[in-house]
Design an enzyme around this catalytic site. Sequence first.
Site, mmCIF file in Angstrom:
data_model
loop_
_atom_site.group_PDB
_atom_site.id
_atom_site.type_symbol
_atom_site.label_atom_id
_atom_site.label_comp_id
_atom_site.label_asym_id
_atom_site.label_seq_id
_atom_site.Cartn_x
_atom_site.Cartn_y
_atom_site.Cartn_z
ATOM 1 N N ASP A 92 0.821 -1.213 0.000
ATOM 2 C CA ASP A 92 0.000 0.000 0.000
ATOM 3 C C ASP A 92 0.857 1.266 0.000
ATOM 4 O O ASP A 92 2.007 1.267 0.429
ATOM 5 C CB ASP A 92 -0.900 0.034 1.236
ATOM 6 N N ASP A 93 0.222 2.347 -0.465
ATOM 7 C CA ASP A 93 0.671 3.741 -0.275
ATOM 8 C C ASP A 93 1.732 4.210 -1.264
ATOM 9 O O ASP A 93 2.162 5.360 -1.196
ATOM 10 C CB ASP A 93 1.176 3.993 1.143
ATOM 11 N N HIS A 143 -5.714 2.879 -4.598
ATOM 12 C CA HIS A 143 -5.741 3.153 -3.154
ATOM 13 C C HIS A 143 -6.157 4.601 -2.913
ATOM 14 O O HIS A 143 -5.671 5.246 -1.982
ATOM 15 C CB HIS A 143 -4.364 2.867 -2.566
ATOM 16 N N HIS A 147 -5.186 9.213 -0.515
ATOM 17 C CA HIS A 147 -5.228 8.376 0.681
ATOM 18 C C HIS A 147 -6.319 8.842 1.646
ATOM 19 O O HIS A 147 -6.160 8.840 2.872
ATOM 20 C CB HIS A 147 -3.867 8.361 1.390
ATOM 21 N N HIS A 244 3.740 -2.485 3.195
ATOM 22 C CA HIS A 244 3.797 -1.118 2.670
ATOM 23 C C HIS A 244 5.114 -0.886 1.937
ATOM 24 O O HIS A 244 6.172 -1.315 2.410
ATOM 25 C CB HIS A 244 3.655 -0.090 3.802
#
Length: 710
Positions: A92-93, A143, A147, A244
Amino acid sequence: MSRPVARRAKQVPLRTHWFVLTMLLVCLATMLLLNGYTHHMYGAEPDGAVRSPGKLGGAPPSIVKGGPVIDAGEGQPRSASPKPRTIALTFDDGPDPVWTPKILDLLKAQKVHATFFVVGTEIAAHPALARRIVAEGHQIAVHTFTHANLTTVAGWRRDMELRQSQSILAGATGVTTTLLRPPYSSEPAELTDRDWESIEATRKAGYLTVLTTQDSEDWRKPGTTQIIANSMPRSSAGQVLLMHDAGGDRSETVEALSKLVPRLKARGFRFATVSDAVGLPDPTRKAGLLDRGRGLAVIWAMWLSDFVLKLLTWLLYAAGALAVLRAITTLIAARRHARMRDWLYGPPVTEPVSVIVPAYNESAGIEAAIRSLVASDHPLEVIVVDDGSTDGTADLVESLRIPGVRVIRQANAGKPIALNTGMQAARFDLIVMVDGDTVFEPDAVRMLIQPFGHPAVGAVSGNAKVGNRGGLLGRWQHIEYVIGFNLDRRLFDLAECMPTVPGAVGGFRRTALERIGGLSDVTLAEDTDLTMALCRDGWRVVYEERAVAWTEAPASLDALWRQRYRWCYGTIQAMWKHRGAWVQRGQAGKFGRRGLTYLLLFQVLLPLLAPVVDVFSLYGLVFLDPVRVLLVWLGFLVVQMGMGLYAFRLDGERAGPLWTLPLQQFVYRQLMYLVVIQSVFTALAGTRLRWQRMERYGSLQAPASTEGFP
């Protein structure tokens, strides 16, 4: 006050200038809003650090007890789980320029494919990394754009987050996807009623939601050993593992991953993308040409907004540096100048003086001006040059029958010609030029001519003060005269580069005026043009603060605009006319390299940069720390107040009007830099400005005694 002949000028087309300026401001505001949204409304907290609000039980039991890939479409909601002994690695991210390449290298070496849930703003910043993810066979998914927490944001923002992230993905990689992982999501069993509402809304937008079954909790940075322990399956069931590749230092994640993958392979687990792990068709599709173009446009707009903000930041630094530099130099110069207050230029000057008063429709204040001059404690003659007045100015002066006052009538030819006419008629070698709305102190003429005791002095600037200082506008102009004009004149005096002897109160040596051919009417600031010509001819121009005269300032914003517009435009004209002084030697070179440089930096560039400060302040209040922005503004105000107090003390003024200084920053200062902007636009357009005559109110009276003007 006289004016140039109307046929020699034309009206400036203001509408085009303001239209261009307005469009620039709209574009700037759009870029800043885009930058502020994409960079400062970003959800910076790690996914697991935020708990979704709401009560449990909103989702159907089949979903709560089901798999991590959810289809919340119409009819019976469905979910899917990874196949046994299958691990869907998810990150993620990202993408992150430091950690994503390291993870991609590691996965390539291990021959493992993963799913990357990317943030739209990060794709826009690093599109090459997004393309690499796709090119190396990994699955790329959404995603959101910034965010954002889709559970808590408004519906319009949720739609925009999904639409923009998909658009940027198409622009950067050429593909779209139907996979979405909502930020701050967790396992199916943790779904709240609001989570489920959000999942249903995203399904209507065409997305499948991907949650997790196992969290490595690498966002906590618990150490490599703990990350591995958190990631190890507890059974042979398939897992969707959350890790991540962005959001801070991910060195522990990289190290843990390098050990985790071989260990799980050794235990018989295989790795797959999310869709392969649960047996779904490939969710990525090739983007259409329109979608790619729209996405590229968004990416370029974000790049442009970043560039604009960086440029504004550097301009802000430049404006701050110039403001601090000006404050330091003017205060140091003012202190040194104050120590020279009693310095003598030579023996006392006692010879009589010719005072020239150019007048065009000055009936409102001419009597007070004349009576204040004849009340002088120094011998003088007064020559009133009536420049074609239509309000009976000449008749009024003649009706006063004051000895020593002469009236010369001429057809309207402009103020410079009127002053030249008066100079030719003057009987004495020292000449004082006075505006028709100015009232002199009894000792002003005597003080004004004392510097002529030095043979190198060709002109002397007096101390012009605002007489009609009632109301906010009057107080603001009073503050400007004391802090701005008079502090600057002290600096110019020390540096021997005085650019302007004001038309309200100025003394001149006749031989100096004759040597440069008198006054010119090629600019709208004849006093500035004249002073610069004297400096270039090698004459010293000095400031005598004790020669006090009271002038009538504009009483309305419209009148103030017209006056300052003429001053500013005329000053720019004069600077351009005398630009050759920059490369001259001697006294002319001092004026050029010191005076013209100062004017360019602090009276042209600094006002042009001033809007940057205001724009950035608004940006900071909305998107940054408002307390910090307010503290910076208060610091700037404290510096201004300190300069004001010192300048008022030097000028012998009461500090009471300074209470309006904070208000001045919100109205008056903006008006002044808009004047400069408009003047620069006019100069660049090559348009000649028509004379802007100020309306006279007759608000000043001659002082009744030598105690001074109240």
